[in-house]
Scaffold this motif. Structure first.
Motif, PDB file in Angstrom:
ATOM      1  N   TYR A  52      23.493  29.204 -25.770  1.00 13.07           N
ATOM      2  CA  TYR A  52      22.760  28.229 -26.577  1.00 13.07           C
ATOM      3  C   TYR A  52      23.292  28.186 -28.007  1.00 13.07           C
ATOM      4  O   TYR A  52      23.091  27.217 -28.717  1.00 13.07           O
ATOM      5  N   LYS A  71      28.904  26.374 -21.930  1.00 17.28           N
ATOM      6  CA  LYS A  71      27.582  25.787 -22.145  1.00 17.28           C
ATOM      7  C   LYS A  71      26.548  26.616 -21.358  1.00 17.28           C
ATOM      8  O   LYS A  71      26.904  27.278 -20.380  1.00 17.28           O
ATOM      9  N   PRO A  72      25.265  26.531 -21.752  1.00 19.22           N
ATOM     10  CA  PRO A  72      24.242  27.324 -21.053  1.00 19.22           C
ATOM     11  C   PRO A  72      24.255  27.149 -19.528  1.00 19.22           C
ATOM     12  O   PRO A  72      24.152  28.130 -18.787  1.00 19.22           O
ATOM     13  N   HIS A  73      24.405  25.895 -19.055  1.00 25.16           N
ATOM     14  CA  HIS A  73      24.355  25.697 -17.603  1.00 25.16           C
ATOM     15  C   HIS A  73      25.500  26.417 -16.911  1.00 25.16           C
ATOM     16  O   HIS A  73      25.338  26.928 -15.804  1.00 25.16           O
ATOM     17  N   THR A  76      24.613  30.040 -16.617  1.00 20.39           N
ATOM     18  CA  THR A  76      23.678  30.244 -15.505  1.00 20.39           C
ATOM     19  C   THR A  76      24.418  30.243 -14.170  1.00 20.39           C
ATOM     20  O   THR A  76      24.152  31.056 -13.290  1.00 20.39           O
ATOM     21  N   LYS A  77      25.379  29.344 -14.031  1.00 23.64           N
ATOM     22  CA  LYS A  77      26.153  29.292 -12.776  1.00 23.64           C
ATOM     23  C   LYS A  77      26.922  30.579 -12.552  1.00 23.64           C
ATOM     24  O   LYS A  77      27.096  31.019 -11.415  1.00 23.64           O
TER      25      LYS A  77
ATOM     26  N   GLU B 197      19.073  23.239 -18.826  1.00 21.78           N
ATOM     27  CA  GLU B 197      20.327  23.997 -18.930  1.00 21.78           C
ATOM     28  C   GLU B 197      20.148  25.401 -18.367  1.00 21.78           C
ATOM     29  O   GLU B 197      21.032  25.928 -17.698  1.00 21.78           O
ATOM     30  N   ALA B 198      18.973  25.981 -18.632  1.00 21.26           N
ATOM     31  CA  ALA B 198      18.732  27.362 -18.200  1.00 21.26           C
ATOM     32  C   ALA B 198      18.757  27.500 -16.684  1.00 21.26           C
ATOM     33  O   ALA B 198      19.077  28.565 -16.167  1.00 21.26           O
ATOM     34  N   VAL B 199      18.397  26.454 -15.941  1.00 18.73           N
ATOM     35  CA  VAL B 199      18.477  26.564 -14.483  1.00 18.73           C
ATOM     36  C   VAL B 199      19.813  26.024 -13.961  1.00 18.73           C
ATOM     37  O   VAL B 199      19.977  25.804 -12.774  1.00 18.73           O
ATOM     38  N   GLY B 200      20.756  25.834 -14.871  1.00 15.94           N
ATOM     39  CA  GLY B 200      22.104  25.503 -14.429  1.00 15.94           C
ATOM     40  C   GLY B 200      22.409  24.016 -14.342  1.00 15.94           C
ATOM     41  O   GLY B 200      23.383  23.619 -13.719  1.00 15.94           O
ATOM     42  N   ILE B 201      21.575  23.181 -14.989  1.00 18.53           N
ATOM     43  CA  ILE B 201      21.841  21.745 -14.953  1.00 18.53           C
ATOM     44  C   ILE B 201      22.753  21.372 -16.117  1.00 18.53           C
ATOM     45  O   ILE B 201      22.446  21.679 -17.268  1.00 18.53           O
ATOM     46  N   ASP B 202      23.870  20.726 -15.797  1.00 17.98           N
ATOM     47  CA  ASP B 202      24.763  20.224 -16.836  1.00 17.98           C
ATOM     48  C   ASP B 202      24.116  18.960 -17.382  1.00 17.98           C
ATOM     49  O   ASP B 202      24.276  17.876 -16.834  1.00 17.98           O
TER      50      ASP B 202
END
Lengths: 244, 314, 288
Positions: A52, A71-73, A76-77, B197-202
């Protein structure tokens, strides 16, 4: 080998040195407590690791790969999930859908994602609240929901940002039990908390930061004896009064 | 049962021109469908992803101008130009998206407004391409044969069939999206971009995709606008008022619902066309009033409220 | 050189009025966190106020400001009290959409009542411009400029020295803290909206003798206001003043050195660049 290795992490805001040259490691299966007085830079450290915020210097190596610049996403991946200090549920969506959104990361189909979400919700004790809009939950339940949402992304590392902040003693005991259960499941956790009693009981190791710098890194028993830590907390309290 | 009802609705939709002969009603139906398409296209981005664009006239204008320019300058039949215009609208939306999605909430809305104004000013001044403020006119539509029969451009029927097809496509796309992971992701972004974003969504890529889809259908409808009215000028197709009307149709009908824009359009456009006969601006006074009443007393929109009353989700 | 000075001067003169409009929008944003899409239409109402005072009651349009500003103040308070207050609780996007509806409503009601005819105010004393140092200064703009300065200074005094001003500034910085300190946030919001409306209306009165009047002029003005407040940083009063004057200069230089056709484009391009690169405004004082 460490699962997460943070080295030389630095981030300042204007003149404020939020995090300076912070280094620590987390081993697979470990629960690491991250503590420090108010404004010590704990949440900033989380935001840096989770993508973030961009560090001004330093490396964040997770499972052998540098995360800086992602990026944050994307973080997470790679397998790092987080919760927020000030809860951020998908307010108008119901409890199940909140967690389904996490489960979608590894399962594209709705049916599989829902099945997974139900399992996770049972685990955190929200199984009975499936159809309730997230906004209608109590704070303690919303904190649980965020943990469930994070777990549904099947993380290798879970970042918990004050899962007990603002809860009453009964709720704190329940949250403590939940983290212990996660620990038994073998999930690696970095946990920021103000409720020291709880974090000392559950963590394998504790890192203390003060004014953005690490001042201790040891077992909970050793940390509470550390004169530097005691001084920081007393001084921090005094600073706190001066500010208020 | 739902499937049967939907099939019935589509059959009924295409049966209208053979049941209604009155030209005013045909025109009204065409206008309702055109605004349904615009509202539904806007809703893909504004309703589902919660990104309120005040600049969608830009895409309508790009579609309309693409259709006109391909026809008048390159001799391409406007029905091909319409599809090409949709694609161009989507392409134009990509850089716009990458710029504007760096901003959130009202800041995004203001940025889209600015982008639309920039495009309008360019359209007015780039005379070699757009013929400038005088606008562009198709005097006669070229001959077209469908199943061996020449199409009668004097009748309203071919236009009705065209716009009804576009509406079925947009609403169908919206309905499909609500069933897919993509649709759930859009709602997640609307609720909380950080958590998304935290659950992985771009979030940027998801938003840009939604914008491109939305822009495609808006530009497609813009192409229809050009063919139906046969005349466009920059102030008509790029105006802020047009963008705002699209927003209103979606909001009054129901944000993030598949059928909401149809309800909004039936309601607002009928009102508009009835008032237009008497006095031009009355319909806009009522648009403004209904917008205020909706936000205050019915924020989920007409269709959204019906859905709540029936106890259904979405 | 002469052209440069000439366009700088007319830029600053128009800019002072832009500044006044921008300040109205920005104080409202500061206190309520809402972007008022109807702000330009409130300016339009002020313009028509001046016009009718002049044509209907034969009152000098500049003099009529002593009536219109207090009236617009009350009108603004009424809008907030009876329309906006509940809507604001629904979030900033709801407010944005609501004020967009309000804008359409006001502009088209005006179009219905006053028709779409372009109108102008002709002042007997303002046929020829003043010519100090060989620079043409249109008399109406010069008077407007003077009055705009007076009003802005008065506003500064109000914000800095009065209890109400302190309440507005406190709420603007942190509404929750202000409430804890005993500020009646609701009442402050109503008064602030009245103030913003009075500034918009006042600027409209001052603009009227220099511009064409038509009911949908607000559409253009509101777009300009956004440029102004974003340039200066949303929520910042000095920022809005600087932003207004800057936009005035940009437009008048752009019209001379770039092209009349593209002068409006420059404003929007700068607006986008500032939003993207410096969201707190050029001077870094606004709130994002």
């Amino acid at each position: 080998m460490a699962l997460l290795e943070v080295s030389g992490l630095t981030r300042h805001f204007g003149g404020v040195r939020a995090v300076t040259d912070l280094s620590f490691t987390v081993a697979e299966g470990e629960i690491l407590g991250l503590i420090g007085p108010n404004g010590a830079g704990k949440t900033t450290a989380f935001n840096l690791i989770a993508g973030y915020l961009r560090p001004m210097a330093g490396r964040i190596v997770f499972a052998g790969r540098d995360l800086v610049g992602l990026k944050p996403h994307a973080v997470t991946k790679r397998g790092i999930a987080r919760t927020f200090q000030i809860v951020k549920p998908f307010r108008k969506l119901d409890v199940l859908e909140n967690v389904v959104l996490g489960a979608f990361l590894r399962r594209r189909g709705r049916r599989e994602a829902e099945a997974e979400a139900r399992l996770v919700l049972d685990k955190v004790g929200l199984g009975a609240k499936i159809g309730v809009p997230a906004a209608d939950l109590t704070l303690a339940e919303q904190k649980r929901l965020e943990i469930a949402r994070a777990l549904a992304t099947r993380p290798r590392l879970l970042l918990l940002d004050e899962p007990m902040g603002g809860l009453n003693p009964t709720e704190i005991d329940q949250a403590s039990l939940l983290v212990q259960r996660l620990r038994e499941d073998g999930i690696t956790i970095v946990w920021v908390e103000h409720v020291l009693k709880a974090i000392m009981k559950v963590s394998h190791r504790v890192v203390v930061i003060h004014h953005g710098e690490k001042i201790a890194d040891a077992t909970p028993e050793a940390v509470v004896q550390d004169p530097a830590v005691i001084a920081a907390y007393l001084g921090g309290a005094r600073d706190g009064h001066a500010a208020a | 049962m739902t499937r049967g009802l939907v099939a019935l609705a589509i059959v009924a939709l295409f049966a209208v021109p053979w049941l209604v002969t009155n030209t005013f009603f045909m025109h009204l139906a065409i206008m309702v469908l055109m605004w349904t398409a615009l509202g539904a296209a806007w809703n893909l981005l504004g309703g589902f992803a919660g990104q309120v664009s005040f600049g969608h006239a830009a895409f309508l204008g790009v579609g309309a101008y693409a259709t006109m320019i391909f026809h008048l300058k390159l001799g391409l039949a406007p029905w091909y130009g319409l599809v090409l215009g949709g694609v161009i609208g989507a392409l134009v939306s990509l850089p716009i998206g990458f710029i504007c999605f760096r901003l959130r909430g009202p800041y995004f809305s203001l940025a889209t407004l600015a982008v639309a104004e920039i495009i309008r000013i360019i359209a007015i001044n780039w005379e070699t391409l757009t013929d400038g403020p005088v606008g562009m006119l198709i005097t006669t539509l070229p001959e077209l044969r469908v199943l061996g029969q020449p199409v009668d451009w004097e009748s309203k029927t071919p236009f009705y069939v065209m716009i009804a097809t576009i509406v079925v496509a947009v609403i169908g796309a919206t309905w499909a999206i609500t069933r897919l992971r993509f649709g759930a992701y859009l709602l997640a972004i609307r609720e909380d971009p950080d958590s998304a974003e935290a659950v992985g969504i771009d979030t940027v890529r998801t938003n840009v995709t939604a914008l491109a889809l939305s822009a495609f259908f808006t530009a497609l409808t813009g192409g229809f606008y050009a063919i139906y009215f046969r005349y466009i000028d920059p102030d008509a197709v790029f105006s802020i008022a047009l963008s705002v009307e699209m927003v209103f149709i979606a909001v009054v009908g129901g944000l993030a619902t598949a059928a909401g824009p149809l309800i909004g359009a039936v309601f607002l456009v009928t009102l508009a066309e009835v008032f237009r006969e008497r006095f031009q601006v009355w319909h806009l006074i009522f648009y403004g009033l209904f917008m205020m009443l909706t936000i205050r007393y019915l924020p989920e929109g007409i269709w959204g409220r019906i859905g709540l009353l029936l106890g259904r989700r979405g | 050189m002469e052209t440069l000075i000439q366009s700088l001067v007319s830029g600053v003169l128009t800019g002072s009025l832009y500044a006044m409009i921008g300040v109205g929008l920005t104080v409202v944003f500061g206190v309520m966190r809402i972007i008022n899409m109807a702000h330009g239409d409130l300016v339009m109402l002020g313009m028509y106020g001046a016009f009718w005072a002049h044509v209907g009651a034969r009152v000098d349009p500049f003099l009529s400001i002593v009536v219109w500003m207090p009236l617009m103040f009350l009108f603004g308070m009424a809008i907030h009290r009876f329309l906006l207050r509940k809507v604001v609780l629904g979030g900033e996007l709801n407010t944005l959409l609501y004020t967009a509806g309000l804008s359409l409503f006001i502009a088209n009601l005006a179009l219905f009542v006053w028709t779409g005819d372009y109108r102008t105010i002709k002042l007997s004393y303002a046929v020829m411009p003043l010519r100090p140092f060989d620079i043409a200064v249109p008399i109406p703009l010069a008077i407007s400029f003077g009055l705009a300065i007076v009003i802005t200074v008065a506003l500064y005094w109000l914000l800095a020295r009065t209890d109400m001003g302190r309440a507005i500034r406190a709420t603007s910085q942190d509404a929750e803290a202000a409430a804890l300190m005993g500020v009646n946030v609701e009442r402050t919001a109503t008064i602030t909206f009245g103030l913003g409306t009075a500034l918009a209306g006042g600027a409209g009165v001052l603009l009227a003798p220099s511009l064409y009047l038509y009911p949908t002029v607000g559409e253009i003005l509101v777009a300009k206001c956004f440029v102004i407040v974003v340039l200066g940083g949303l929520g910042s009063v000095p920022g809005a003043i600087a932003g207004g004057i800057l936009l005035g200069i940009i437009e008048s230089l752009g019209a001379v050195y770039v092209s009349v056709a593209y002068k409006d484009l420059i404003g929007f391009v700068i607006f986008l660049l500032v939003l993207l690169l410096r969201p707190a405004g050029l001077f870094g004082v606004g709130k994002s």
